[in-house]
Motif scaffolding. Structure first.
Motif, PDB file in Angstrom:
ATOM      1  N   PRO A   1      -1.358 -10.408   6.752  1.00 17.47           N
ATOM      2  CA  PRO A   1      -1.791 -11.289   5.664  1.00 17.47           C
ATOM      3  C   PRO A   1      -0.649 -11.606   4.700  1.00 17.47           C
ATOM      4  O   PRO A   1       0.132 -10.737   4.341  1.00 17.47           O
ATOM      5  CB  PRO A   1      -2.888 -10.491   4.955  1.00 17.47           C
ATOM      6  CG  PRO A   1      -2.730  -9.086   5.391  1.00 17.47           C
ATOM      7  CD  PRO A   1      -1.933  -9.067   6.647  1.00 17.47           C
ATOM      8  N   VAL A   2      -0.574 -12.873   4.328  1.00 18.51           N
ATOM      9  CA  VAL A   2       0.344 -13.341   3.291  1.00 18.51           C
ATOM     10  C   VAL A   2      -0.543 -13.926   2.196  1.00 18.51           C
ATOM     11  O   VAL A   2      -1.388 -14.778   2.467  1.00 18.51           O
ATOM     12  CB  VAL A   2       1.307 -14.416   3.823  1.00 18.51           C
ATOM     13  CG1 VAL A   2       2.154 -14.985   2.699  1.00 18.51           C
ATOM     14  CG2 VAL A   2       2.187 -13.837   4.924  1.00 18.51           C
ATOM     15  N   VAL A   3      -0.358 -13.463   0.959  1.00 21.89           N
ATOM     16  CA  VAL A   3      -1.230 -13.869  -0.136  1.00 21.89           C
ATOM     17  C   VAL A   3      -0.465 -14.738  -1.123  1.00 21.89           C
ATOM     18  O   VAL A   3       0.533 -14.299  -1.712  1.00 21.89           O
ATOM     19  CB  VAL A   3      -1.818 -12.634  -0.868  1.00 21.89           C
ATOM     20  CG1 VAL A   3      -2.788 -13.084  -1.960  1.00 21.89           C
ATOM     21  CG2 VAL A   3      -2.507 -11.700   0.119  1.00 21.89           C
TER      22      VAL A   3
ATOM     23  N   ASP B   1      -1.759  -2.453  -0.182  1.00 24.61           N
ATOM     24  CA  ASP B   1      -0.853  -2.396   0.962  1.00 24.61           C
ATOM     25  C   ASP B   1      -1.371  -3.421   1.959  1.00 24.61           C
ATOM     26  O   ASP B   1      -2.315  -3.161   2.702  1.00 24.61           O
ATOM     27  CB  ASP B   1      -0.845  -0.989   1.565  1.00 24.61           C
ATOM     28  CG  ASP B   1       0.132  -0.845   2.711  1.00 24.61           C
ATOM     29  OD1 ASP B   1       0.560  -1.886   3.283  1.00 24.61           O
ATOM     30  OD2 ASP B   1       0.466   0.295   3.059  1.00 24.61           O
ATOM     31  N   LEU B   2      -0.790  -4.611   1.949  1.00 21.51           N
ATOM     32  CA  LEU B   2      -1.281  -5.708   2.780  1.00 21.51           C
ATOM     33  C   LEU B   2      -1.152  -5.412   4.266  1.00 21.51           C
ATOM     34  O   LEU B   2      -1.979  -5.854   5.065  1.00 21.51           O
ATOM     35  CB  LEU B   2      -0.543  -7.009   2.435  1.00 21.51           C
ATOM     36  CG  LEU B   2      -0.742  -7.518   1.009  1.00 21.51           C
ATOM     37  CD1 LEU B   2       0.128  -8.745   0.769  1.00 21.51           C
ATOM     38  CD2 LEU B   2      -2.201  -7.822   0.722  1.00 21.51           C
TER      39      LEU B   2
ATOM     40  N   THR C   1     -13.336  -8.601   4.991  1.00 19.00           N
ATOM     41  CA  THR C   1     -13.962  -7.289   4.794  1.00 19.00           C
ATOM     42  C   THR C   1     -13.005  -6.318   4.109  1.00 19.00           C
ATOM     43  O   THR C   1     -13.384  -5.620   3.159  1.00 19.00           O
ATOM     44  CB  THR C   1     -14.428  -6.713   6.149  1.00 19.00           C
ATOM     45  OG1 THR C   1     -15.393  -7.615   6.706  1.00 19.00           O
ATOM     46  CG2 THR C   1     -15.042  -5.339   5.992  1.00 19.00           C
ATOM     47  N   ALA C   2     -11.753  -6.284   4.565  1.00 22.21           N
ATOM     48  CA  ALA C   2     -10.769  -5.358   3.997  1.00 22.21           C
ATOM     49  C   ALA C   2     -10.452  -5.698   2.546  1.00 22.21           C
ATOM     50  O   ALA C   2     -10.351  -4.800   1.696  1.00 22.21           O
ATOM     51  CB  ALA C   2      -9.498  -5.363   4.835  1.00 22.21           C
TER      52      ALA C   2
ATOM     53  N   SER D   1       3.042  -5.874   0.419  1.00 19.67           N
ATOM     54  CA  SER D   1       2.260  -5.265  -0.671  1.00 19.67           C
ATOM     55  C   SER D   1       2.020  -6.302  -1.760  1.00 19.67           C
ATOM     56  O   SER D   1       2.739  -7.293  -1.858  1.00 19.67           O
ATOM     57  CB  SER D   1       2.978  -4.043  -1.247  1.00 19.67           C
ATOM     58  OG  SER D   1       4.168  -4.439  -1.900  1.00 19.67           O
ATOM     59  N   LEU D   2       0.987  -6.058  -2.531  1.00 16.47           N
ATOM     60  CA  LEU D   2       0.629  -6.955  -3.625  1.00 16.47           C
ATOM     61  C   LEU D   2       0.294  -6.100  -4.833  1.00 16.47           C
ATOM     62  O   LEU D   2      -0.570  -5.223  -4.755  1.00 16.47           O
ATOM     63  CB  LEU D   2      -0.570  -7.821  -3.225  1.00 16.47           C
ATOM     64  CG  LEU D   2      -1.051  -8.855  -4.236  1.00 16.47           C
ATOM     65  CD1 LEU D   2      -1.633 -10.056  -3.514  1.00 16.47           C
ATOM     66  CD2 LEU D   2      -2.069  -8.294  -5.194  1.00 16.47           C
TER      67      LEU D   2
END
Length: 193
Positions: A148-150, A183-184, A54-55, A171-172
């Protein structure tokens, strides 16, 4: 052992085709098709997964330029026998109320948020399938102690394989498929945040 319901029996010896999913009202929600085989979500999703999806959807919608749409849990036909349902996707397709599947050429980015059940498929099988289909960008999101890690991948056109372009914590920032600054740490707040 109980017999399978009739709707679970493939309509032809070579299995299911992407179009068949539109005619399986009995199939559980979020059913996918990989190489002609139906894949079901068997376990309930965790609240973390739901919140992350959702975020990410909301954050990308807020940043998407004109002509770019963000959708969640919509399928895309990768080939005649594979139809996947990424958690989030970014597309150039205009909004249509009755749309059930996106065309490959309209997809800019697919995002899979790992769950216990899907982690292996998301990080290996889907990574390869999305690349072979030519989708330009793929993000794989993991839960690392609640944050979260992307893992970000970009398609290398000549090889039709993804090249990793970074693993992002905190952050990403990306310039493709459009300018993104996330801002993760605020996507999935920790308890008490």
């Amino acid at each position: 052992m109980q017999a399978l319901p009739d709707w679970m029996v493939p309509p032809r010896p070579e299995g299911w085709f992407a179009e068949d999913l539109d005619h399986l009202p009995e199939a559980p929600r979020h059913t996918e098709l990989i190489d002609g085989a139906l894949v079901f979500r068997l376990t309930p999703q965790r609240a973390w997964h739901s919140r992350a999806v959702t975020a990410l959807t909301a954050a990308l919608m807020a940043r998407a330029p004109g002509g770019v749409e963000v959708a969640r849990e919509m399928t895309t036909r990768l080939d005649a026998r594979t139809r996947l349902e990424p958690d989030v996707l970014v597309t150039t397709a205009p909004y249509e109320a009755d749309l059930t599947c996106f065309a490959l050429e309209e997809i800019l980015l697919v995002i899979e948020v790992a769950s216990l059940e899907s982690a292996h498929r998301d990080s290996t099988v889907k990574l390869r399938k999305y690349a072979e289909a030519g989708i330009p960008h793929y993000w794989y999101v993991e839960d690392e102690d609640g944050a979260p890690v992307v893992h970000v991948y970009e398609l290398d056109e000549p090889t039709r394989a993804y090249a990793p372009t970074g693993i992002f914590r905190g952050s990403l920032q990306r310039l493709v498929p459009f300018e993104i600054d996330l801002d993760l740490d605020k996507l999935v707040p920790q308890r008490g945040d």
